[in-house]
Write an enzyme that holds these catalytic residues in place. Structure first.
Site, PDB file in Angstrom:
ATOM      1  NE  ARG A  46      -0.078   1.479   3.540  1.00  0.00           N
ATOM      2  CZ  ARG A  46       1.002   2.223   3.715  1.00  0.00           C
ATOM      3  NH1 ARG A  46       2.192   1.666   3.888  1.00  0.00           N
ATOM      4  NH2 ARG A  46       0.937   3.534   3.724  1.00  0.00           N
ATOM      5  N   GLY A  47       0.243   2.413  -0.121  1.00  0.00           N
ATOM      6  CA  GLY A  47       1.007   3.645  -0.290  1.00  0.00           C
ATOM      7  C   GLY A  47       1.083   3.927  -1.791  1.00  0.00           C
ATOM      8  CB  ALA A  48       0.278   6.971  -3.745  1.00  0.00           C
ATOM      9  NE  ARG A  89      -6.340   0.795  -1.547  1.00  0.00           N
ATOM     10  CZ  ARG A  89      -5.652   1.301  -0.533  1.00  0.00           C
ATOM     11  NH1 ARG A  89      -4.370   1.010  -0.383  1.00  0.00           N
ATOM     12  NH2 ARG A  89      -6.236   2.101   0.336  1.00  0.00           N
ATOM     13  CD  GLN A 194      -3.012   2.677   6.976  1.00  0.00           C
ATOM     14  OE1 GLN A 194      -3.576   3.025   8.015  1.00  0.00           O
ATOM     15  NE2 GLN A 194      -3.658   2.610   5.825  1.00  0.00           N
ATOM     16  CG  ASP A 235      -3.042   8.029  -1.250  1.00  0.00           C
ATOM     17  OD1 ASP A 235      -2.877   8.495  -0.098  1.00  0.00           O
ATOM     18  OD2 ASP A 235      -2.730   6.869  -1.557  1.00  0.00           O
ATOM     19  CG  ASN A 245      -2.338  11.599   2.794  1.00  0.00           C
ATOM     20  OD1 ASN A 245      -1.823  10.681   2.139  1.00  0.00           O
ATOM     21  ND2 ASN A 245      -1.979  11.859   4.037  1.00  0.00           N
TER      22      ASN A 245
END
Ligand code: MRU
Length: 349
Positions: A46-48, A89, A194, A235, A245
């Site tokens: 995960r994380g852009a 996503r 997170q 994001d 975000n």
């Protein structure tokens, strides 16, 4: 480099399962593109920027496994792979930029063998570009931090989220490596934690002092004058400078403004989306309400209660003191500054 979210070696992709951190470091072998799509959906990665890189490798794996020898059929099947990857996503624009780049690469090649090879190379290029961007933006952003600063962070924005150094977490790490004694207040980031699980794990590994707080404690610490800046990732950043975000970012931005504390956003230019004019046009992911009603698989809310779970929010650009990118630090007016940063324009934009 330590703490990387994925590894590509000899045509094989392994992903560090972030749902198992901080207690266990489990590497998942990706056998095909569907494994990658599931890993993104389930937030094992995960994380852009990390999502964008994983998707590119996923498409390369998909291309490897398409049996069709005829180029037209191959491209048709590849289109299906790209569509599945893009449906994992909706909010991080890095995903869509990677998919667009991979598609354009395939169209530019002549035969199937060559296309597979070019797609592997393009995925590696996307990965390398993100690593380099994160390193550059981290050291540029470090100039905004002073020795002894306390930084309030949200979500996870280190290398797990953005291969290389990270985004906001990378800025902290770079300042630390420059010898600045930075302290971090990491909020836990409900509901997925997170901050508690991943940011605290990364900071502990780097030896950077970190205090975990619940999300609702942010106003208390800002109000007491204990925070020098709020530093977050993104994001998707719209042309206006509005920032999508992790849910809770908007509240932090308002609290920062109320307390006269700068609110910085760190993101590679691959997170800037000039085709989205303003934040209200950004597609916000709505996740399973179970993430809110349950805690580590155990129900904490009464059965049958309704729960909402938007995964991101939008912070209006008026709250953003600066946007730190690898091409420079932008301030208002974002409409012109972001456009200038993206010129020459990015591939896949
Ligand atoms: O739902 P996640 O964990 O993928 O959300 C991640 C964030 O919101 C990060 O702050 C964002 O991707 C920027 S850091 C690379």
């Amino acid at each position: 480099m330590k703490g990387q979210p994925l590894e590509w070696r000899d045509g094989r992709l392994r992903i560090l399962d972030q749902t198992r951190l901080p207690h266990r470091q489990v590497w998942l072998e990706m056998d095909g593109y569907r494994d990658v799509a599931v890993a993104i959906k389930e937030m094992r990665i995960r994380g852009a920027p990390a999502i964008g890189v994983a998707a590119a490798y996923g498409i390369a794996l998909g291309a490897r496994d398409i049996a069709a020898g005829d180029r037209e059929d191959f491209l048709k099947e590849l289109d299906g792979v790209c569509r599945e990857m893009a449906a994992t996503r909706p909010t991080a624009v890095n995903l869509f930029r990677s998919v667009a780049r991979m598609k354009a690469t395939a169209v530019g090649e002549k035969d199937v063998l060559q296309t597979r090879k070019a797609l592997r190379a393009e995925a590696e290029r996307i990965h390398q570009e993100e690593v380099e961007a994160s390193r550059r933006l981290s050291f540029l952003g470090a100039e905004l931090l002073n020795d002894g600063d306390t930084v309030l962070t949200h979500c996870n924005t280190g290398a797990l989220a953005a291969p290389g150094y990270g985004t906001a977490g990378g800025v902290v790490l770079a300042a630390w490596e420059q010898g600045k004694k930075i302290k971090v207040l990491a909020d836990e980031t409900r509901p997925y934690l997170q901050g508690a699980r991943l940011t605290c794990w990364e900071l502990k590994q780097a030896g950077i002092p970190c205090t975990l707080i619940t999300d609702s404690m942010a106003g208390y610490f800002l109000g007491q004058g204990k925070v020098n800046c709020v530093l977050v990732g993104a994001d998707r950043i719209a042309a206006s400078g509005d920032v999508a975000n992790k849910i809770g970012t908007y509240g932090l931005a308002v609290l920062a403004a109320e307390n006269g504390v700068p609110f910085y956003v760190a993101a590679p230019v691959s997170t800037i989306d000039l085709s989205t004019p303003s934040g209200d046009k950004i597609n916000i992911e709505q996740r399973d309400p179970r993430e809110v009603t349950h805690f580590q698989g155990r129900r904490v809310a009464p059965a049958g209660v309704e729960a909402a779970n938007p995964a991101f929010d939008v912070t209006p650009h008026t709250y953003v003191s600066a946007i730190i990118t690898e091409r420079g630090i932008a301030r208002e007016p974002y409409v012109t500054r972001l456009k200038a940063l993206l010129s020459p324009s990015l591939r896949g934009a």
